[in-house]
Design a protein around this motif. Sequence first.
Motif, mmCIF file in Angstrom:
data_model
loop_
_atom_site.group_PDB
_atom_site.id
_atom_site.type_symbol
_atom_site.label_atom_id
_atom_site.label_comp_id
_atom_site.label_asym_id
_atom_site.label_seq_id
_atom_site.Cartn_x
_atom_site.Cartn_y
_atom_site.Cartn_z
ATOM 1 N N ARG A 30 34.042 60.434 -33.047
ATOM 2 C CA ARG A 30 35.192 60.797 -33.889
ATOM 3 C C ARG A 30 36.215 61.603 -33.094
ATOM 4 O O ARG A 30 35.841 62.497 -32.330
ATOM 5 C CB ARG A 30 34.729 61.645 -35.079
ATOM 6 C CG ARG A 30 33.766 60.947 -36.032
ATOM 7 C CD ARG A 30 34.437 59.851 -36.789
ATOM 8 N NE ARG A 30 33.617 59.366 -37.901
ATOM 9 C CZ ARG A 30 33.869 58.239 -38.554
ATOM 10 N NH1 ARG A 30 34.894 57.473 -38.233
ATOM 11 N NH2 ARG A 30 33.104 57.875 -39.548
ATOM 12 N N THR A 31 37.495 61.328 -33.317
ATOM 13 C CA THR A 31 38.563 61.974 -32.550
ATOM 14 C C THR A 31 39.039 63.283 -33.189
ATOM 15 O O THR A 31 39.821 64.009 -32.573
ATOM 16 C CB THR A 31 39.771 61.032 -32.444
ATOM 17 O OG1 THR A 31 40.172 60.676 -33.786
ATOM 18 C CG2 THR A 31 39.435 59.779 -31.655
ATOM 19 N N ALA A 32 38.657 63.561 -34.412
ATOM 20 C CA ALA A 32 39.171 64.748 -35.115
ATOM 21 C C ALA A 32 38.194 65.139 -36.228
ATOM 22 O O ALA A 32 37.311 64.356 -36.593
ATOM 23 C CB ALA A 32 40.551 64.437 -35.710
ATOM 24 N N VAL A 74 37.812 65.958 -40.193
ATOM 25 C CA VAL A 74 38.527 65.682 -41.446
ATOM 26 C C VAL A 74 37.855 66.514 -42.532
ATOM 27 O O VAL A 74 36.635 66.425 -42.738
ATOM 28 C CB VAL A 74 38.513 64.179 -41.815
ATOM 29 C CG1 VAL A 74 39.316 63.940 -43.083
ATOM 30 C CG2 VAL A 74 39.072 63.327 -40.667
ATOM 31 N N ARG A 95 49.484 56.851 -35.320
ATOM 32 C CA ARG A 95 48.711 58.088 -35.161
ATOM 33 C C ARG A 95 48.503 58.395 -33.677
ATOM 34 O O ARG A 95 48.596 59.548 -33.255
ATOM 35 C CB ARG A 95 47.355 57.966 -35.870
ATOM 36 C CG ARG A 95 47.505 57.931 -37.371
ATOM 37 C CD ARG A 95 46.190 57.662 -38.088
ATOM 38 N NE ARG A 95 46.406 57.662 -39.527
ATOM 39 C CZ ARG A 95 45.451 57.474 -40.422
ATOM 40 N NH1 ARG A 95 44.204 57.261 -40.030
ATOM 41 N NH2 ARG A 95 45.734 57.492 -41.711
ATOM 42 N N VAL A 131 34.220 64.492 -41.831
ATOM 43 C CA VAL A 131 34.019 63.877 -40.523
ATOM 44 C C VAL A 131 34.162 64.984 -39.486
ATOM 45 O O VAL A 131 35.018 65.856 -39.613
ATOM 46 C CB VAL A 131 35.083 62.769 -40.307
ATOM 47 C CG1 VAL A 131 35.330 62.499 -38.843
ATOM 48 C CG2 VAL A 131 34.688 61.485 -41.023
ATOM 49 N N PHE A 191 41.049 57.133 -43.338
ATOM 50 C CA PHE A 191 40.692 57.715 -42.043
ATOM 51 C C PHE A 191 39.333 57.170 -41.617
ATOM 52 O O PHE A 191 38.638 56.515 -42.403
ATOM 53 C CB PHE A 191 40.682 59.257 -42.091
ATOM 54 C CG PHE A 191 39.753 59.859 -43.103
ATOM 55 C CD1 PHE A 191 40.161 60.071 -44.403
ATOM 56 C CD2 PHE A 191 38.451 60.216 -42.752
ATOM 57 C CE1 PHE A 191 39.308 60.630 -45.349
ATOM 58 C CE2 PHE A 191 37.587 60.778 -43.670
ATOM 59 C CZ PHE A 191 38.021 60.978 -44.980
ATOM 60 N N GLY A 192 39.010 57.421 -40.338
ATOM 61 C CA GLY A 192 37.718 56.956 -39.819
ATOM 62 C C GLY A 192 37.796 55.592 -39.174
ATOM 63 O O GLY A 192 36.778 55.037 -38.741
ATOM 64 N N GLU A 193 39.024 55.046 -39.094
ATOM 65 C CA GLU A 193 39.165 53.701 -38.538
ATOM 66 C C GLU A 193 38.978 53.678 -37.024
ATOM 67 O O GLU A 193 38.581 52.660 -36.462
ATOM 68 C CB GLU A 193 40.534 53.110 -38.923
ATOM 69 C CG GLU A 193 41.739 53.583 -38.116
ATOM 70 C CD GLU A 193 42.143 55.038 -38.376
ATOM 71 O OE1 GLU A 193 41.508 55.702 -39.209
ATOM 72 O OE2 GLU A 193 43.090 55.500 -37.705
ATOM 73 N N MET A 194 39.248 54.820 -36.353
ATOM 74 C CA MET A 194 39.224 54.787 -34.883
ATOM 75 C C MET A 194 37.800 54.563 -34.361
ATOM 76 O O MET A 194 37.567 53.680 -33.533
ATOM 77 C CB MET A 194 39.855 56.061 -34.321
ATOM 78 C CG MET A 194 41.344 56.145 -34.627
ATOM 79 S SD MET A 194 42.139 57.518 -33.786
ATOM 80 C CE MET A 194 43.757 57.503 -34.577
ATOM 81 N N ALA A 195 36.843 55.348 -34.840
ATOM 82 C CA ALA A 195 35.450 55.172 -34.401
ATOM 83 C C ALA A 195 34.913 53.811 -34.828
ATOM 84 O O ALA A 195 34.070 53.214 -34.160
ATOM 85 C CB ALA A 195 34.576 56.289 -34.971
ATOM 86 N N LEU A 236 46.697 67.807 -37.743
ATOM 87 C CA LEU A 236 47.381 66.595 -37.267
ATOM 88 C C LEU A 236 48.008 65.826 -38.416
ATOM 89 O O LEU A 236 49.039 65.175 -38.249
ATOM 90 C CB LEU A 236 46.387 65.672 -36.545
ATOM 91 C CG LEU A 236 45.680 66.245 -35.319
ATOM 92 C CD1 LEU A 236 44.657 65.248 -34.778
ATOM 93 C CD2 LEU A 236 46.700 66.571 -34.239
ATOM 94 N N ALA A 237 47.378 65.872 -39.579
ATOM 95 C CA ALA A 237 47.898 65.108 -40.719
ATOM 96 C C ALA A 237 47.267 65.595 -42.009
ATOM 97 O O ALA A 237 46.171 66.179 -41.997
ATOM 98 C CB ALA A 237 47.585 63.616 -40.525
ATOM 99 N N VAL A 283 43.430 66.365 -41.445
ATOM 100 C CA VAL A 283 42.887 65.913 -40.165
ATOM 101 C C VAL A 283 43.203 67.021 -39.166
ATOM 102 O O VAL A 283 44.371 67.384 -39.004
ATOM 103 C CB VAL A 283 43.541 64.584 -39.723
ATOM 104 C CG1 VAL A 283 42.971 64.133 -38.384
ATOM 105 C CG2 VAL A 283 43.363 63.502 -40.789
HETATM 106 P P1 CMP Z 1 37.981 58.734 -36.308
HETATM 107 O O1 CMP Z 1 38.255 59.099 -34.890
HETATM 108 O O2 CMP Z 1 36.962 57.707 -36.601
HETATM 109 O O3 CMP Z 1 37.626 60.073 -37.118
HETATM 110 C C1 CMP Z 1 38.636 61.057 -37.248
HETATM 111 C C2 CMP Z 1 39.826 60.409 -37.908
HETATM 112 O O4 CMP Z 1 40.978 61.216 -38.047
HETATM 113 C C3 CMP Z 1 40.343 59.240 -37.031
HETATM 114 O O5 CMP Z 1 39.371 58.242 -36.983
HETATM 115 C C4 CMP Z 1 41.613 58.918 -37.770
HETATM 116 O O6 CMP Z 1 41.350 58.204 -38.944
HETATM 117 C C5 CMP Z 1 42.089 60.323 -38.140
HETATM 118 N N1 CMP Z 1 43.094 60.778 -37.180
HETATM 119 C C6 CMP Z 1 42.945 61.095 -35.888
HETATM 120 N N2 CMP Z 1 44.129 61.474 -35.352
HETATM 121 C C7 CMP Z 1 45.039 61.388 -36.342
HETATM 122 C C8 CMP Z 1 46.444 61.659 -36.433
HETATM 123 N N3 CMP Z 1 47.155 62.081 -35.377
HETATM 124 N N4 CMP Z 1 47.064 61.440 -37.618
HETATM 125 C C9 CMP Z 1 46.361 61.024 -38.697
HETATM 126 N N5 CMP Z 1 45.034 60.768 -38.674
HETATM 127 C C10 CMP Z 1 44.389 60.944 -37.510
#
Ligand code: CMP
Length: 144
Positions: A93-95, A97, A134, A47, A82-86, A73-74, A66
């Motif tokens: 995507r915030t990060a 992977v 997170r 990701v 992971f990937g739940e945020m989007a 970050l993790a 991550v």
């Molecule tokens: P998403 O933003 O869809 O894609 C990148 C993913 O990284 C994000 O969802 C989370 O699943 C994971 N992620 C982002 N920040 C953190 C964190 N601080 N700790 C663990 N997982 C994270």
Amino acid sequence: MSAQTAPPTAMALLSRVPLFSSLDAGHLRTVVRSGKERDYPSGGEIVKVGDRGIGFYLVLTGGVEVRRESEVLARLGPGEFFGEMALFDDQPRTADVVAVRPTRCLVLSPWEFWSTVGKDPVVLRALLRETVRRLRGPHGSLSE
Ligand code: CMP
């Protein structure tokens, strides 16, 4: 001749995932059948930050990091997601992977997610709890 142990199936792995502990075997089978298993080599980018993401990932074997900029970050291993945020807010995507060893994931599209595990309130609550953890960051409070 050396005896070889067969690798655990996605079904066996998922039945040990705490996130899915509220799902019965039939429900779990539906999840396994609707998702797709994907393999990533060590170093493979799964990701990418800023991408329009579609997909929820559950680590079956191996491990990922991550990362944002140069910060780790993790580290996530089998049974973690992971990937739940989007998926939740339909934003980029915030990060990043990245696989840090050969890794197999079960990948669910948004539709597959919302029509299976996303329907279960106990799973959703567990997901939300982890997502809030997170977002709070390592000090337990929102930092920005
Ligand atoms: P998403 O933003 O869809 O894609 C990148 C993913 O990284 C994000 O969802 C989370 O699943 C994971 N992620 C982002 N920040 C953190 C964190 N601080 N700790 C663990 N997982 C994270």
